[in-house]
Enzyme design. Structure first.
Site, PDB file in Angstrom:
ATOM      1  CB  CYS A 160     -10.076  18.336  19.355  1.00  0.00           C
ATOM      2  SG  CYS A 160      -8.642  18.104  18.512  1.00  0.00           S
TER       3      CYS A 160
ATOM      4  CB  CYS B  60      -9.228  25.341  20.798  1.00  0.00           C
ATOM      5  SG  CYS B  60     -10.300  24.833  19.377  1.00  0.00           S
TER       6      CYS B  60
ATOM      7  CB  CYS C 138      -0.869   0.004   1.420  1.00  0.00           C
ATOM      8  SG  CYS C 138      -1.972  -1.621   1.184  1.00  0.00           S
TER       9      CYS C 138
ATOM     10  CG  ASP D 266      -0.084   0.852  15.240  1.00  0.00           C
ATOM     11  OD1 ASP D 266      -0.927   1.363  14.434  1.00  0.00           O
ATOM     12  OD2 ASP D 266       0.646   0.068  14.973  1.00  0.00           O
TER      13      ASP D 266
ATOM     14  CB  CYS E  42      -4.278  23.134  21.279  1.00  0.00           C
ATOM     15  SG  CYS E  42      -3.888  22.614  19.730  1.00  0.00           S
TER      16      CYS E  42
END
Length: 449
Positions: free
Chosen positions: A357, A351, A25, A307, A348
């Site tokens: 988020c 925000c 991929c 991961d 952030c």
């Protein structure tokens, strides 16, 4: 280690075949991880398999234990490997525990025998499918560059035929991001999928690849000086989705979903957003204030922080040398989890949609704010537009849930609104007609406590 310092549950993404895969991929970030283990067979030995199953069961204080297999392509290990994993689960299962087995696969090797096994042991299968043929084939091909779409659809048919629980994992990338409804309707109507996970492709152009041969030396959690090769610049690969493109993709699908599919089709981003508006625990690690309890286990027993951070700097240790639970709660891993919150830029922290988020995934936080502060998520503008777009319907569904009504009733409410009514779920008087059009008083319908 006391029971107070141990989390009730941890999540480990085990990669029994490492980065080995039967596809090539174009956007895959994990194929390059083969460089970490040059010369490896990329097969998890049986002693590592047994140690992993035993340790992950021992690590859990909660009744449910998730055993998750990913890759690369985990089915390359063959069925005998997974039969053995079930044997070890039965051997080490503690009283009152039960296991939810999951596997993420491209589906190429699935046949009747595989599906019978997956059904018998109640596996939840995550099948990768990026949309209709031309979109799926844009980046997901075999090593000879050939289409695999028909093989994936055949695998989906077999999974359904054998009544295996299946989710579809759909990347949002440069090839399909401008066709949100075509993707969604294909998955819903043609593929007949009820559970959909959208995964944004955000991969940085790497000017210097990580280089390391053989097994990882050092002590992981005991050695905080390890570092990976630098990844410089803020540019992304040609396959990556653009921020506003991603926001429009989610918003367009949401508009169709909220008007006809709530309670019938489940989309990970929409479920996670609703959890945030309700004030429920985070539904995805990307929407949590902190991270750190979702680790990755490589085929030889090496444990990494995440991961997306399988690299020397995030190496914790090997479970054949140090128990999994000790690595999971070591200070290096705790610091990794806290850094998601602690390294948020001021933009952030101030925000309006921080509650939904929390800076999203740390791997995507390589942009700068308008003031030049580092740590802004690359997808920020798209995520912010999406959260603003869904605010009102999310408030309506959250109010429905608080009143012990199903969120799916928003479909009827919005249909009524389309006829000219102004829906405000909590606004009418108790004896006023309910705005949903049921004919009942508000107190007997959507105003019922």
């Amino acid at each position: 280690m006391t029971s107070q310092t141990r989390p009730p549950a941890i999540h480990v993404m085990a990669k029994p075949s490492g980065a080995a895969c039967n596809l090539q991929c174009a956007y895959c970030f994990y194929l390059q991880k083969q460089n970490l283990y040059a010369g490896s067979s990329f097969r998890m030995p049986e002693d590592v398999l047994e140690a992993y199953i035993r340790q992950v069961l021992e690590a859990h204080q909660s009744p449910q234990v998730t055993v998750a297999w990913q890759g690369g392509e985990p089915t390359l290990m063959g069925l005998d490997f997974f039969h053995k994993s079930i044997e070890y689960e039965r051997k080490y299962l503690k009283p009152g525990q039960f296991v939810q087995n999951t596997i993420q696969t491209n589906g190429i090797l699935l046949d009747d025998r595989w599906c019978e096994f997956l059904r018998e042991h109640k596996f939840l299968v995550g099948l990768s499918l990026d949309g209709p043929k031309e979109m799926h084939d844009a980046y997901r091909r075999d090593k000879a560059g050939r289409s695999v779409f028909e093989k994936v659809m055949r695998a989906l048919g077999l999974l359904k035929q054998h009544q295996v629980d299946v989710n579809v994992l759909t990347t949002v990338n440069a090839a399909n991001a401008d066709h949100p409804l075509e993707v969604y309707r294909f998955l819903r109507d043609n593929a007949g999928i009820q559970f959909i996970q959208f995964i944004p492709i955000v991969e940085r152009d790497r000017r210097e690849e990580m280089r390391r041969g053989g097994s990882i030396p050092g002590q992981g959690c005991l050695d905080s000086s390890r570092s990976s090769a630098a990844v410089t610049g803020n540019s992304v690969t040609a396959e990556s989705v653009k921020p506003q493109q991603y926001g429009r993709f989610l918003s367009s699908i949401f508009d169709e979903w909220v008007r006809r599919d709530v309670g019938r089709i489940f989309v990970n981003h929409f479920d996670a957003a609703l959890a945030s508006w309700v004030g429920a625990p985070p539904a995805m690690c990307t929407t949590a204030p902190e991270c750190g309890f979702a680790m990755a286990l490589e085929h030889g027993g090496d444990l990494y922080s995440c991961d997306h951070f399988v690299e020397p700097a995030s190496y914790l240790g090997n479970i054949m040398e140090t128990p999994l639970i000790e690595l999971a709660v070591c200070e290096k891993q705790r610091e990794f989890g806290r850094s998601k919150r602690d390294k948020l830029p001021k933009q952030c922290r101030e925000c309006d949609v921080l509650f939904a988020c929390h800076g999203e995934c740390p791997k995507n936080r390589f942009s700068e704010t308008a003031n030049g502060e580092p740590g802004l998520n690359y997808l920020c503008s798209g995520l912010k537009s999406f959260f603003a777009h869904v605010d009102r319907p999310m408030q309506i569904m959250a109010e429905l849930l608080r009143r012990r009504r199903p969120a799916s009733e928003i479909v009827q409410l919005l249909q009524y609104e389309k006829g000219g009514a102004n829906i405000k779920v909590a606004a009418p008087g108790r004896n006023d007609p309910c705005p949903c059009g049921s004919g009942l008083k508000f107190k007997r319908c959507h105003g019922r406590e």
